[in-house]
Design a protein around this motif. Sequence first.
Motif, PDB file in Angstrom:
ATOM      1  N   ASN A   1       0.873  -1.182   0.000  1.00 17.30           N
ATOM      2  CA  ASN A   1       0.000   0.000   0.000  1.00 17.30           C
ATOM      3  C   ASN A   1       0.901   1.219   0.000  1.00 17.30           C
ATOM      4  N   VAL A   2       0.915   1.947  -1.122  1.00 12.76           N
ATOM      5  CA  VAL A   2       1.839   3.074  -1.251  1.00 12.76           C
ATOM      6  C   VAL A   2       1.059   4.383  -1.262  1.00 12.76           C
ATOM      7  N   LYS A   3       1.763   5.466  -0.956  1.00  6.63           N
ATOM      8  CA  LYS A   3       1.106   6.760  -0.823  1.00  6.63           C
ATOM      9  C   LYS A   3       1.708   7.842  -1.709  1.00  6.63           C
ATOM     10  N   SER A   4       2.609   7.444  -2.617  1.00  8.20           N
ATOM     11  CA  SER A   4       3.223   8.437  -3.506  1.00  8.20           C
ATOM     12  C   SER A   4       3.848   7.709  -4.694  1.00  8.20           C
ATOM     13  N   VAL A   5       4.155   8.490  -5.732  1.00 10.11           N
ATOM     14  CA  VAL A   5       4.850   7.934  -6.898  1.00 10.11           C
ATOM     15  C   VAL A   5       6.196   7.332  -6.462  1.00 10.11           C
ATOM     16  N   GLU A   6       6.896   8.046  -5.574  1.00 11.40           N
ATOM     17  CA  GLU A   6       8.214   7.564  -5.133  1.00 11.40           C
ATOM     18  C   GLU A   6       8.091   6.195  -4.467  1.00 11.40           C
ATOM     19  N   GLU A   7       7.012   6.002  -3.706  1.00  8.64           N
ATOM     20  CA  GLU A   7       6.820   4.698  -3.062  1.00  8.64           C
ATOM     21  C   GLU A   7       6.490   3.625  -4.101  1.00  8.64           C
ATOM     22  N   SER A   8       5.777   3.998  -5.159  1.00  7.60           N
ATOM     23  CA  SER A   8       5.537   3.043  -6.253  1.00  7.60           C
ATOM     24  C   SER A   8       6.867   2.661  -6.907  1.00  7.60           C
ATOM     25  N   TRP A   9       7.753   3.651  -7.053  1.00  9.60           N
ATOM     26  CA  TRP A   9       9.063   3.378  -7.656  1.00  9.60           C
ATOM     27  C   TRP A   9       9.901   2.461  -6.759  1.00  9.60           C
ATOM     28  N   ALA A  10       9.719   2.585  -5.446  1.00 16.99           N
ATOM     29  CA  ALA A  10      10.443   1.702  -4.523  1.00 16.99           C
ATOM     30  C   ALA A  10       9.976   0.248  -4.699  1.00 16.99           C
TER      31      ALA A  10
ATOM     32  N   LEU B   1      -7.224   2.751 -16.543  1.00 15.67           N
ATOM     33  CA  LEU B   1      -6.608   3.957 -17.097  1.00 15.67           C
ATOM     34  C   LEU B   1      -6.145   4.852 -15.949  1.00 15.67           C
ATOM     35  N   GLY B   2      -4.886   5.244 -15.984  1.00 15.73           N
ATOM     36  CA  GLY B   2      -4.382   6.150 -14.947  1.00 15.73           C
ATOM     37  C   GLY B   2      -4.032   5.467 -13.635  1.00 15.73           C
ATOM     38  N   ALA B   3      -4.076   4.140 -13.614  1.00 13.99           N
ATOM     39  CA  ALA B   3      -3.757   3.424 -12.365  1.00 13.99           C
ATOM     40  C   ALA B   3      -2.292   3.600 -11.986  1.00 13.99           C
ATOM     41  N   GLY B   4      -1.437   3.755 -12.995  1.00 10.73           N
ATOM     42  CA  GLY B   4      -0.017   3.966 -12.714  1.00 10.73           C
ATOM     43  C   GLY B   4       0.908   2.931 -13.344  1.00 10.73           C
ATOM     44  N   LYS B   5       0.446   2.282 -14.402  1.00 15.29           N
ATOM     45  CA  LYS B   5       1.258   1.239 -15.054  1.00 15.29           C
ATOM     46  C   LYS B   5       2.512   1.841 -15.680  1.00 15.29           C
ATOM     47  N   THR B   6       2.328   2.907 -16.454  1.00 14.53           N
ATOM     48  CA  THR B   6       3.487   3.545 -17.096  1.00 14.53           C
ATOM     49  C   THR B   6       4.395   4.184 -16.041  1.00 14.53           C
ATOM     50  N   THR B   7       3.786   4.786 -15.021  1.00  9.73           N
ATOM     51  CA  THR B   7       4.575   5.366 -13.931  1.00  9.73           C
ATOM     52  C   THR B   7       5.401   4.286 -13.227  1.00  9.73           C
TER      53      THR B   7
ATOM     54  N   ALA C   1       4.709 -15.733 -16.053  1.00  8.47           N
ATOM     55  CA  ALA C   1       4.831 -14.268 -16.048  1.00  8.47           C
ATOM     56  C   ALA C   1       4.693 -13.716 -14.628  1.00  8.47           C
ATOM     57  N   ILE C   2       5.300 -12.556 -14.411  1.00  7.07           N
ATOM     58  CA  ILE C   2       5.070 -11.791 -13.181  1.00  7.07           C
ATOM     59  C   ILE C   2       3.860 -10.898 -13.430  1.00  7.07           C
ATOM     60  N   HIS C   3       2.896 -10.951 -12.542  1.00  9.96           N
ATOM     61  CA  HIS C   3       1.705 -10.098 -12.683  1.00  9.96           C
ATOM     62  C   HIS C   3       1.737  -8.991 -11.640  1.00  9.96           C
ATOM     63  N   ILE C   4       1.530  -7.765 -12.112  1.00 11.36           N
ATOM     64  CA  ILE C   4       1.466  -6.599 -11.237  1.00 11.36           C
ATOM     65  C   ILE C   4       0.058  -6.018 -11.362  1.00 11.36           C
ATOM     66  N   TYR C   5      -0.625  -5.864 -10.237  1.00 10.27           N
ATOM     67  CA  TYR C   5      -1.966  -5.266 -10.242  1.00 10.27           C
ATOM     68  C   TYR C   5      -1.892  -3.930  -9.525  1.00 10.27           C
ATOM     69  N   LEU C   6      -2.307  -2.866 -10.205  1.00 13.88           N
ATOM     70  CA  LEU C   6      -2.302  -1.525  -9.605  1.00 13.88           C
ATOM     71  C   LEU C   6      -3.734  -1.053  -9.414  1.00 13.88           C
ATOM     72  N   GLU C   7      -4.047  -0.669  -8.193  1.00  8.10           N
ATOM     73  CA  GLU C   7      -5.403  -0.191  -7.898  1.00  8.10           C
ATOM     74  C   GLU C   7      -5.334   1.145  -7.185  1.00  8.10           C
ATOM     75  N   GLN C   8      -6.211   2.048  -7.590  1.00  8.70           N
ATOM     76  CA  GLN C   8      -6.324   3.357  -6.936  1.00  8.70           C
ATOM     77  C   GLN C   8      -6.818   3.176  -5.500  1.00  8.70           C
TER      78      GLN C   8
END
Length: 141
Positions: free
Chosen positions: A6-15, A36-42, A120-127
Amino acid sequence: MQNIYNVKSVEESWAVAAEVVKLLKPGTVMALHGDLGAGKTTFMQGIAIALHLERPVTSPTFTLSNEYNAAQFKLVHMDLYRLTSPDDLLAIGYAEHIENGAVVAVEWPERAEDLIPADAIHIYLEQGDEMEDRRIIVEQP
Ligand SMILES: Nc1ncnc2c1ncn2[C@@H]1O[C@H](COP(=O)(O)OP(=O)(O)OP(=O)(O)O)[C@@H](O)[C@H]1O
Ligand SMILES: [Mg+2]
């Protein structure tokens, strides 16, 4: 393996992305799920930073596929949002990239579900509740 962050910023997503980089090997497919906009590209920008790529990651929404040369392997970043048929994915060399030892990251993998390998590695991003809150689930068989 399943890890939930559970992250609270872009930087934490990058971690989190920096942790996922440790799982990547030549030929790995990484499926990035999320609206859309969940943060996959980020998230991919975080992967690029952890791999010390010189070129920043931009969305391949229109190009379908962008390639980057990391020291360890070639990174191929695909966005299948506009894919009309899974055959189009094969036409742009998806299978060859995997065979040749690239790491292939795929946004909107649901568009070509049958072409995502079982390992495959699966990554799920949720707002989450707040604007920058995300739940990131990392799954690997
Ligand atoms: N914790 C976070 N992790 C990732 N992105 C975040 C976070 N907080 C805010 N954002 C913002 O959310 C947006 C995510 O956009 P991004 O292009 O990464 O989404 P996407 O899932 O790739 O969408 P699309 O399906 O349209 O390609 C960016 O503007 C980013 O700055
Ligand atoms: Mg995107």
